[in-house]
Design a protein around this motif. Structure first.
Motif, PDB file in Angstrom:
ATOM      1  N   VAL A  91       0.836  -1.200   0.000  1.00 26.69           N
ATOM      2  CA  VAL A  91       0.000   0.000   0.000  1.00 26.69           C
ATOM      3  C   VAL A  91       0.871   1.251   0.000  1.00 26.69           C
ATOM      4  O   VAL A  91       1.903   1.306   0.670  1.00 26.69           O
ATOM      5  N   GLN A  92       0.463   2.250  -0.760  1.00 22.68           N
ATOM      6  CA  GLN A  92       1.160   3.535  -0.806  1.00 22.68           C
ATOM      7  C   GLN A  92       0.127   4.652  -0.681  1.00 22.68           C
ATOM      8  O   GLN A  92      -0.994   4.552  -1.207  1.00 22.68           O
ATOM      9  N   ASP A  93       0.498   5.712   0.035  1.00 20.83           N
ATOM     10  CA  ASP A  93      -0.395   6.860   0.201  1.00 20.83           C
ATOM     11  C   ASP A  93      -0.759   7.421  -1.173  1.00 20.83           C
ATOM     12  O   ASP A  93       0.115   7.620  -2.020  1.00 20.83           O
ATOM     13  N   ILE A  94      -2.044   7.674  -1.380  1.00 22.13           N
ATOM     14  CA  ILE A  94      -2.510   8.166  -2.677  1.00 22.13           C
ATOM     15  C   ILE A  94      -1.835   9.481  -3.045  1.00 22.13           C
ATOM     16  O   ILE A  94      -1.627   9.784  -4.225  1.00 22.13           O
ATOM     17  N   ASP A  95      -1.448  10.280  -2.032  1.00 20.24           N
ATOM     18  CA  ASP A  95      -0.810  11.566  -2.299  1.00 20.24           C
ATOM     19  C   ASP A  95       0.612  11.426  -2.838  1.00 20.24           C
ATOM     20  O   ASP A  95       1.193  12.395  -3.329  1.00 20.24           O
ATOM     21  N   HIS A  96       1.187  10.231  -2.721  1.00 21.39           N
ATOM     22  CA  HIS A  96       2.562  10.024  -3.169  1.00 21.39           C
ATOM     23  C   HIS A  96       2.667   9.583  -4.621  1.00 21.39           C
ATOM     24  O   HIS A  96       3.767   9.440  -5.154  1.00 21.39           O
ATOM     25  N   TYR A  97       1.541   9.346  -5.269  1.00 24.43           N
ATOM     26  CA  TYR A  97       1.561   8.956  -6.681  1.00 24.43           C
ATOM     27  C   TYR A  97       1.722  10.191  -7.566  1.00 24.43           C
ATOM     28  O   TYR A  97       1.247  11.284  -7.234  1.00 24.43           O
ATOM     29  N   ASP A  98       2.387  10.002  -8.689  1.00 25.18           N
ATOM     30  CA  ASP A  98       2.458  11.066  -9.686  1.00 25.18           C
ATOM     31  C   ASP A  98       1.070  11.288 -10.269  1.00 25.18           C
ATOM     32  O   ASP A  98       0.304  10.335 -10.482  1.00 25.18           O
ATOM     33  N   VAL A  99       0.741  12.534 -10.504  1.00 24.89           N
ATOM     34  CA  VAL A  99      -0.583  12.853 -11.033  1.00 24.89           C
ATOM     35  C   VAL A  99      -0.449  13.702 -12.291  1.00 24.89           C
ATOM     36  O   VAL A  99       0.556  14.386 -12.506  1.00 24.89           O
ATOM     37  N   VAL A 100      -1.472  13.640 -13.117  1.00 23.47           N
ATOM     38  CA  VAL A 100      -1.587  14.492 -14.285  1.00 23.47           C
ATOM     39  C   VAL A 100      -2.845  15.331 -14.102  1.00 23.47           C
ATOM     40  O   VAL A 100      -3.936  14.783 -13.907  1.00 23.47           O
ATOM     41  N   SER A 101      -2.704  16.624 -14.125  1.00 21.79           N
ATOM     42  CA  SER A 101      -3.851  17.502 -13.933  1.00 21.79           C
ATOM     43  C   SER A 101      -4.740  17.486 -15.171  1.00 21.79           C
ATOM     44  O   SER A 101      -4.272  17.712 -16.291  1.00 21.79           O
ATOM     45  N   LEU A 102      -6.004  17.192 -14.964  1.00 20.96           N
ATOM     46  CA  LEU A 102      -6.971  17.205 -16.057  1.00 20.96           C
ATOM     47  C   LEU A 102      -7.747  18.519 -16.093  1.00 20.96           C
ATOM     48  O   LEU A 102      -8.247  18.928 -17.125  1.00 20.96           O
ATOM     49  N   SER A 103      -7.890  19.131 -14.907  1.00 19.39           N
ATOM     50  CA  SER A 103      -8.556  20.429 -14.801  1.00 19.39           C
ATOM     51  C   SER A 103      -8.223  20.986 -13.428  1.00 19.39           C
ATOM     52  O   SER A 103      -7.409  20.426 -12.688  1.00 19.39           O
ATOM     53  N   GLU A 104      -8.861  22.074 -13.066  1.00 18.40           N
ATOM     54  CA  GLU A 104      -8.586  22.712 -11.778  1.00 18.40           C
ATOM     55  C   GLU A 104      -8.884  21.789 -10.607  1.00 18.40           C
ATOM     56  O   GLU A 104      -8.209  21.834  -9.579  1.00 18.40           O
ATOM     57  N   THR A 105      -9.880  20.937 -10.732  1.00 20.32           N
ATOM     58  CA  THR A 105     -10.298  20.095  -9.604  1.00 20.32           C
ATOM     59  C   THR A 105     -10.154  18.601  -9.847  1.00 20.32           C
ATOM     60  O   THR A 105     -10.482  17.812  -8.971  1.00 20.32           O
ATOM     61  N   VAL A 106      -9.699  18.199 -11.004  1.00 14.77           N
ATOM     62  CA  VAL A 106      -9.606  16.775 -11.332  1.00 14.77           C
ATOM     63  C   VAL A 106      -8.188  16.440 -11.782  1.00 14.77           C
ATOM     64  O   VAL A 106      -7.604  17.135 -12.619  1.00 14.77           O
ATOM     65  N   CYS A 107      -7.636  15.369 -11.218  1.00 13.23           N
ATOM     66  CA  CYS A 107      -6.330  14.895 -11.669  1.00 13.23           C
ATOM     67  C   CYS A 107      -6.408  13.388 -11.918  1.00 13.23           C
ATOM     68  O   CYS A 107      -7.334  12.715 -11.458  1.00 13.23           O
TER      69      CYS A 107
END
Length: 312
Positions: A91-107
């Motif tokens: 298990v890994q904290d969701i905040d530690h994953y790389d993200v791609v911003s799709l919009s201001e509120t969605v990644c």
């Protein structure tokens, strides 16, 4: 489970006062093995919708819930939990994953090397505010789960599908659309929970289904600025003063006038922090003879000054 007949007026008051703020969504793609940890967020709530595949939700106490496509989960108290392919998965904290911003509120979070993900789910974290009924949040269960494909929730699937499409598209104004769709989804989930008996939250059940008690609570919420007395609230309920005071204390957990005072301050906080209403106007609307009297009461009950709430 036996159905209950909650007070329609009080239920409407509950749903009308419900607000979701600061919503942040993740669209998560995962492979055959995955483990996402979501940390506790006091004052906030989590929402998950399983679009495809299956997973396990593990609560902070270690209880397991199986999630299948069409399942939606609401955690009104922002409790820590995990979404995993298997309880033994790393298990890994969701905040530690790389993200791609799709919009201001969605990644987007991608935890899969496969061209076609095994699991797709949407996850949201937001401030959960029941307005004047905020005191009922601690009575809610840690987790509410529904099957959006069942007959009881047929109206939800088109809304959840619309949320999925909106989150994927990243169109202009998606934040506002997602927020409004989420409001409806949460309202339907909370209503369904109440209709099915509210789990083991007997105090909440009693408050909603007890017609006499609900009349007094509704009166308090509709006229928060009135200087209520025990006798007046008892009259609203059609009970004697002593019977009303005892039943209210046993059901809600606080005395009626203390509930009335805390209710005023919860409403005041919303008006100050979110509606940006001037302090003197809040004091006037809540029945205080002066801004100073209101400020003293606000600080006594909340621990901070009205000005601090506005700045926060």
């Amino acid at each position: 489970m036996d159905q209950i007949a909650p007070s329609s007026d009080l239920m409407s008051e509950l749903l009308l006062g419900m607000r979701l703020r600061g919503i942040q969504y993740r669209r998560v793609y995962a492979g055959p093995s995955f483990g996402f940890a979501f940390k506790a967020q006091p004052g906030c709530a989590y929402f998950h919708f399983m679009a495809t595949g299956t997973a396990k939700l593990v609560t902070e106490e270690g209880e397991l819930q199986t999630l299948s496509a069409g399942n939606a989960v609401f955690l009104p108290q922002g409790s820590a939990h995990q979404i995993v392919s298997d309880p033994k998965a790393s298990v890994q904290d969701i905040d530690h994953y790389d993200v791609v911003s799709l919009s201001e509120t969605v990644c987007a979070v991608t935890a899969s090397s496969c061209s076609a993900p095994h699991v797709i789910f949407f996850s949201g974290c937001m401030e959960f505010d029941l307005g004047g009924l905020q005191g009922l949040v601690p009575l809610m269960p840690e987790l509410m789960m529904i099957d959006a494909t069942s007959q009881r929730y047929l109206e939800l699937m088109p809304i959840l599908t619309a949320m999925e499409q909106e989150a994927r598209a990243g169109r202009v104004g998606d934040a506002g659309i997602l927020a409004r769709l989420a409001d409806v989804v949460m309202a339907v989930i909370v209503r369904g929970w109440v209709e099915c008996g509210c789990g083991n939250s007997s105090a909440f059940v009693t408050a909603l289904r007890e017609p006499r008690l609900s009349r007094a609570i509704l009166a308090l919420h509709r006229q928060p600025g009135r200087d209520w007395t025990i006798a007046e609230l008892a009259a609203e309920s059609g009970l004697s003063r002593s019977v009303f005071a005892k039943r209210f204390q046993e059901t809600i957990g606080v005395a009626p006038l203390r509930y009335a005072g805390e209710l005023r301050m919860r409403i005041a906080r919303t008006w100050l922090a979110y509606d940006r209403m001037p302090i003197e106007r809040v004091a006037e609307r809540l029945g205080y003879t002066s801004q100073a009297a209101f400020s003293r009461a606000y600080k006594r009950i909340t621990g901070i000054s009205p000005g601090s709430s506005r700045r926060a």
